[in-house]
Design a protein around this motif. Structure first.
Motif, PDB file in Angstrom:
ATOM      1  N   VAL A   1       5.840  -4.774  -3.371  1.00  0.00           N
ATOM      2  CA  VAL A   1       4.688  -3.917  -3.638  1.00  0.00           C
ATOM      3  C   VAL A   1       3.460  -4.655  -3.120  1.00  0.00           C
TER       4      VAL A   1
ATOM      5  N   THR B   1       5.301  12.317  -5.368  1.00  0.00           N
ATOM      6  CA  THR B   1       5.859  10.972  -5.245  1.00  0.00           C
ATOM      7  C   THR B   1       4.774   9.917  -5.135  1.00  0.00           C
ATOM      8  N   CYS B   2       3.842  10.104  -4.184  1.00  0.00           N
ATOM      9  CA  CYS B   2       2.876   9.036  -3.906  1.00  0.00           C
ATOM     10  C   CYS B   2       1.430   9.383  -4.241  1.00  0.00           C
TER      11      CYS B   2
ATOM     12  N   VAL C   1       6.151  -0.628  -0.727  1.00  0.00           N
ATOM     13  CA  VAL C   1       5.234   0.351  -1.306  1.00  0.00           C
ATOM     14  C   VAL C   1       3.846  -0.278  -1.361  1.00  0.00           C
TER      15      VAL C   1
ATOM     16  N   VAL D   1       0.103   0.007  -2.648  1.00  0.00           N
ATOM     17  CA  VAL D   1      -0.701   0.634  -3.694  1.00  0.00           C
ATOM     18  C   VAL D   1      -2.157   0.651  -3.239  1.00  0.00           C
TER      19      VAL D   1
ATOM     20  N   ARG E   1       4.276   6.023 -13.154  1.00  0.00           N
ATOM     21  CA  ARG E   1       4.981   6.531 -11.966  1.00  0.00           C
ATOM     22  C   ARG E   1       5.311   5.392 -11.010  1.00  0.00           C
ATOM     23  N   LEU E   2       4.377   4.447 -10.854  1.00  0.00           N
ATOM     24  CA  LEU E   2       4.614   3.297  -9.983  1.00  0.00           C
ATOM     25  C   LEU E   2       5.755   2.446 -10.531  1.00  0.00           C
TER      26      LEU E   2
ATOM     27  N   ARG F   1       9.061   4.116  -9.857  1.00  0.00           N
ATOM     28  CA  ARG F   1       9.433   3.938  -8.443  1.00  0.00           C
ATOM     29  C   ARG F   1       9.980   2.528  -8.201  1.00  0.00           C
TER      30      ARG F   1
ATOM     31  N   CYS G   1       6.103  10.404   2.807  1.00  0.00           N
ATOM     32  CA  CYS G   1       7.256  10.168   1.927  1.00  0.00           C
ATOM     33  C   CYS G   1       8.541  10.739   2.520  1.00  0.00           C
TER      34      CYS G   1
ATOM     35  N   GLN H   1       5.866   2.978   2.455  1.00  0.00           N
ATOM     36  CA  GLN H   1       5.402   4.128   1.695  1.00  0.00           C
ATOM     37  C   GLN H   1       4.211   3.725   0.837  1.00  0.00           C
ATOM     38  N   TYR H   2       3.566   4.698   0.243  1.00  0.00           N
ATOM     39  CA  TYR H   2       2.333   4.456  -0.501  1.00  0.00           C
ATOM     40  C   TYR H   2       2.462   4.902  -1.956  1.00  0.00           C
ATOM     41  N   HIS H   3       1.508   4.401  -2.748  1.00  0.00           N
ATOM     42  CA  HIS H   3       1.308   4.890  -4.107  1.00  0.00           C
ATOM     43  C   HIS H   3      -0.206   4.947  -4.324  1.00  0.00           C
TER      44      HIS H   3
END
Length: 197
Positions: A138, A58-59, A81, A83, A125-126, A129, A71, A102-104
């Protein structure tokens, strides 16, 4: 000076961040002198980490479970999120306790010189999400370097049509600064003073 095995150990240790040849020799000698108390538990821990730790699908965080503990934590806000360039930056922000979303993890920054393009950073992917509808903001917590700013602009361009709030870290992060080297207070202040991108 010593057997080939010891020389190889010193060479491998000297490749670690913060260890040059002299520090690597001292570390190798310490390990050899403290086999049972230090070397053997270290070898066991390294083997377990190599076997069990994987990137979160996920991240991108590193953990023994997928999704990672961050996550999977229901107390974290899925609408936010953050980044970051790499896992070291994620760990620095977690250490500061300044963020509960949450993170990316990108795994790097855009760099024409190094041949790193958008496809190499998981920007798709980002974007996926961000399209889920759960994400409302973000936060771009990227280094204040040329590559960091370029990456932030590309991300902003890709996410702007989605109508999601975009912000970046503000005061406290010096130009050319690296998140992993900043103290907890500076990171916390930077998060609280984030600004739209």
């Amino acid at each position: 000076m010593s057997g080939g095995e010891i020389d190889r150990l010193i060479l491998l240790l000297s490749r670690l961040p913060g260890l040059g040849p002299r520090s690597a020799r001292r570390t190798a000698l310490h390990l050899l002198k403290k086999r049972e108390g230090v070397m053997e538990p270290l070898m066991e821990a390294l083997a377990q980490v190599a076997e069990k730790v994987r990137p979160c699908a996920t991240c991108g965080n590193l953990d023994t479970s997928d999704p990672c503990a961050i996550c999977a934590d229901p107390r974290r806000d899925p609408a936010l999120v953050c980044v970051v360039r790499d896992v070291a930056d994620l760990w620095a922000l977690e250490r500061a306790g300044a963020f509960q979303g949450q993170y990316h993890v990108l795994g790097g920054l855009l760099s024409a010189l190094d041949g790193i393009g958008p496809d190499d950073l998981g920007l798709d992917r980002l974007e996926i999400r961000a399209r889920t509808g759960a994400v409302t903001e973000v936060i771009l917590a990227l280094p204040a370097t040329v590559d960091g700013q370029t990456t932030a602009h590309v991300i902003a361009d890709r996410l702007e049509p989605l109508g999601i709030g975009l912000s970046g870290l503000a005061q406290g992060v010096p130009v050319g600064g690296e998140l992993d080297y900043l103290d907890d207070g500076t990171l916390t202040a930077a998060f609280r003073a984030r600004r739209p991108v």
